[in-house]
Design a protein around this motif. Structure first.
Motif, mmCIF file in Angstrom:
data_model
loop_
_atom_site.group_PDB
_atom_site.id
_atom_site.type_symbol
_atom_site.label_atom_id
_atom_site.label_comp_id
_atom_site.label_asym_id
_atom_site.label_seq_id
_atom_site.Cartn_x
_atom_site.Cartn_y
_atom_site.Cartn_z
ATOM 1 N N SER A 45 0.841 -1.185 0.000
ATOM 2 C CA SER A 45 0.000 0.000 0.000
ATOM 3 C C SER A 45 0.881 1.241 0.000
ATOM 4 C CB SER A 45 -0.906 0.003 1.227
ATOM 5 O OG SER A 45 -0.141 -0.043 2.393
ATOM 6 N N SER A 46 0.338 2.300 -0.563
ATOM 7 C CA SER A 46 1.055 3.566 -0.592
ATOM 8 C C SER A 46 0.141 4.630 -0.025
ATOM 9 C CB SER A 46 1.416 3.945 -2.030
ATOM 10 O OG SER A 46 2.128 2.924 -2.646
ATOM 11 N N LEU B 34 3.721 9.745 -8.220
ATOM 12 C CA LEU B 34 2.839 8.619 -7.868
ATOM 13 C C LEU B 34 2.692 7.672 -9.056
ATOM 14 C CD1 LEU B 34 0.950 7.216 -5.867
ATOM 15 C CD2 LEU B 34 -0.889 8.720 -6.641
ATOM 16 N N ARG B 35 2.560 8.252 -10.252
ATOM 17 C CA ARG B 35 2.475 7.418 -11.469
ATOM 18 C C ARG B 35 3.725 6.549 -11.598
ATOM 19 N NH1 ARG B 35 2.639 10.839 -16.761
ATOM 20 N NH2 ARG B 35 4.820 11.013 -16.109
ATOM 21 N N TYR B 36 4.878 7.155 -11.357
ATOM 22 C CA TYR B 36 6.138 6.405 -11.445
ATOM 23 C C TYR B 36 6.164 5.262 -10.423
ATOM 24 C CZ TYR B 36 11.087 5.324 -11.133
ATOM 25 O OH TYR B 36 12.284 4.659 -11.108
ATOM 26 N N GLU B 37 5.725 5.576 -9.184
ATOM 27 C CA GLU B 37 5.715 4.549 -8.131
ATOM 28 C C GLU B 37 4.821 3.380 -8.527
ATOM 29 O OE1 GLU B 37 7.375 4.325 -5.310
ATOM 30 O OE2 GLU B 37 8.409 6.235 -5.511
ATOM 31 N N ILE B 38 3.649 3.690 -9.076
ATOM 32 C CA ILE B 38 2.713 2.631 -9.477
ATOM 33 C C ILE B 38 3.301 1.808 -10.623
ATOM 34 C CG2 ILE B 38 0.452 2.197 -10.552
ATOM 35 C CD1 ILE B 38 -0.642 4.547 -8.887
ATOM 36 N N GLU B 39 3.866 2.510 -11.618
ATOM 37 C CA GLU B 39 4.430 1.784 -12.762
ATOM 38 C C GLU B 39 5.571 0.864 -12.320
ATOM 39 O OE1 GLU B 39 3.443 4.775 -16.494
ATOM 40 O OE2 GLU B 39 5.376 4.926 -15.498
ATOM 41 N N SER B 41 5.921 -0.502 -9.437
ATOM 42 C CA SER B 41 5.465 -1.543 -8.508
ATOM 43 C C SER B 41 5.105 -2.832 -9.248
ATOM 44 C CB SER B 41 4.236 -1.053 -7.733
ATOM 45 O OG SER B 41 3.085 -1.039 -8.569
ATOM 46 N N GLY B 42 4.824 -2.714 -10.550
ATOM 47 C CA GLY B 42 4.405 -3.881 -11.313
ATOM 48 C C GLY B 42 2.947 -4.232 -11.091
ATOM 49 N N LYS B 43 2.281 -3.450 -10.261
ATOM 50 C CA LYS B 43 0.852 -3.694 -9.974
ATOM 51 C C LYS B 43 0.014 -2.884 -10.946
ATOM 52 C CE LYS B 43 2.091 -4.376 -5.174
ATOM 53 N NZ LYS B 43 2.303 -5.811 -5.375
ATOM 54 N N SER B 154 -6.236 -7.358 -19.616
ATOM 55 C CA SER B 154 -5.530 -7.616 -20.884
ATOM 56 C C SER B 154 -5.843 -6.537 -21.922
ATOM 57 C CB SER B 154 -5.895 -8.997 -21.429
ATOM 58 O OG SER B 154 -7.270 -9.038 -21.754
ATOM 59 N N HIS B 155 -6.925 -5.783 -21.718
ATOM 60 C CA HIS B 155 -7.297 -4.721 -22.660
ATOM 61 C C HIS B 155 -6.771 -3.352 -22.213
ATOM 62 C CE1 HIS B 155 -10.032 -7.241 -25.001
ATOM 63 N NE2 HIS B 155 -10.425 -7.766 -23.863
ATOM 64 N N TYR B 156 -6.192 -3.281 -21.021
ATOM 65 C CA TYR B 156 -5.768 -1.982 -20.464
ATOM 66 C C TYR B 156 -4.366 -2.081 -19.879
ATOM 67 C CZ TYR B 156 -10.699 -0.710 -20.816
ATOM 68 O OH TYR B 156 -11.959 -0.441 -21.290
ATOM 69 N N ASP B 157 -3.739 -0.902 -19.709
ATOM 70 C CA ASP B 157 -2.466 -0.862 -18.979
ATOM 71 C C ASP B 157 -2.711 -0.862 -17.474
ATOM 72 O OD1 ASP B 157 -0.560 -0.614 -21.192
ATOM 73 O OD2 ASP B 157 -1.596 1.273 -21.593
ATOM 74 N N PHE B 158 -3.749 -0.128 -17.050
ATOM 75 C CA PHE B 158 -4.067 -0.058 -15.624
ATOM 76 C C PHE B 158 -5.575 -0.029 -15.407
ATOM 77 C CE2 PHE B 158 0.148 1.785 -15.961
ATOM 78 C CZ PHE B 158 0.811 1.119 -14.946
#
Lengths: 50, 165
Positions: A45-46, B34-39, B41-43, B154-158
């Motif tokens: 979590s963040s 935040l975008r960088y952190e999410i990208e 994270s691999g999640k 599978s149809h989206y990046d996030f």
């Protein structure tokens, strides 16, 4: 998360959780319970302070 | 003189050729972080929630969608906030989350296109919901959208979801 079970139920379907906290409001006991839940999740979590 | 708050769209409506140090603002830069952190994270399926209501979930989620759009990512928003469906109202989305089930068309994930709504944000779709006094486990049918997010991704990046506080 203090009020409803919804987010805990949805957490079963997601890879990760982002907790949103308003910088205008303090963090109380109830909020700490939510934070402990986030910490206990197997997903990472963040926290973003707005 | 009448002062008004900038709309979210206006925050993101900047000239990409402008001097970043001069025109940039903390809000946009924090979202980029935040975008960088999410990208990193691999999640890819992310729930946004908060301890209590009115903390800013919808604003952050919508802002993240703008930020992902800036980096050419395709995003699905899922409004699962049955207490306050701000996103559904904001984007005039079809409230289809509670009713959709994959039962009867297990191999037809393409059916998902029938329940999404295009948003004003480039490359961003949304699945809306109604408001009601129920939780996901009480209202969603068997084989619902949430149970099939692993296929929908599978149809989206996030996929970004909002849950009730």
């Amino acid at each position: 998360m203090n009020t409803h079970a919804d987010s805990k139920e949805i957490s079963d379907y997601v890879d990760g959780i982002v907790g949103v906290f308003s910088a205008k409001n303090g963090i109380g006991e109830m909020d700490k319970e939510a934070i402990h839940f986030l910490e206990s999740m197997t997903v990472n979590s963040s926290a973003l302070f707005k | 003189m009448i002062c008004r708050k900038k709309t979210l769209k206006e925050y993101f409506d900047f000239d990409s050729k402008s001097d970043r140090e001069y025109t940039s603002n903390t809000f946009i830069e924090n979202l980029r972080k935040l975008r960088y952190e999410i990208e990193c994270s691999g999640k890819r399926i992310i729930l946004l929630t908060s301890p209590k209501a009115q903390e800013g979930k919808s604003i952050i989620l919508e802002s993240l969608a703008y930020t992902f759009s800036m980096s050419k990512k395709k995003v699905l928003l899922v409004d699962a906030n049955f207490s306050n469906n701000t996103l559904t109202r904001e984007f005039a989305a079809k409230p289809t989350l509670e009713s959709f089930s994959m039962n009867g068309h297990e191999n037809g994930i393409e059916k998902i296109w029938g329940i999404t709504t295009l948003t004003s944000i480039t490359n961003t779709d949304i699945i809306g919901c109604d408001e009601g006094n129920y939780t996901p486990s009480e209202i969603l049918p068997k084989n619902n959208v949430l149970a099939n997010l692993d296929k929908v991704i599978s149809h989206y990046d996030f996929i970004l979801l909002e849950g009730a506080a």
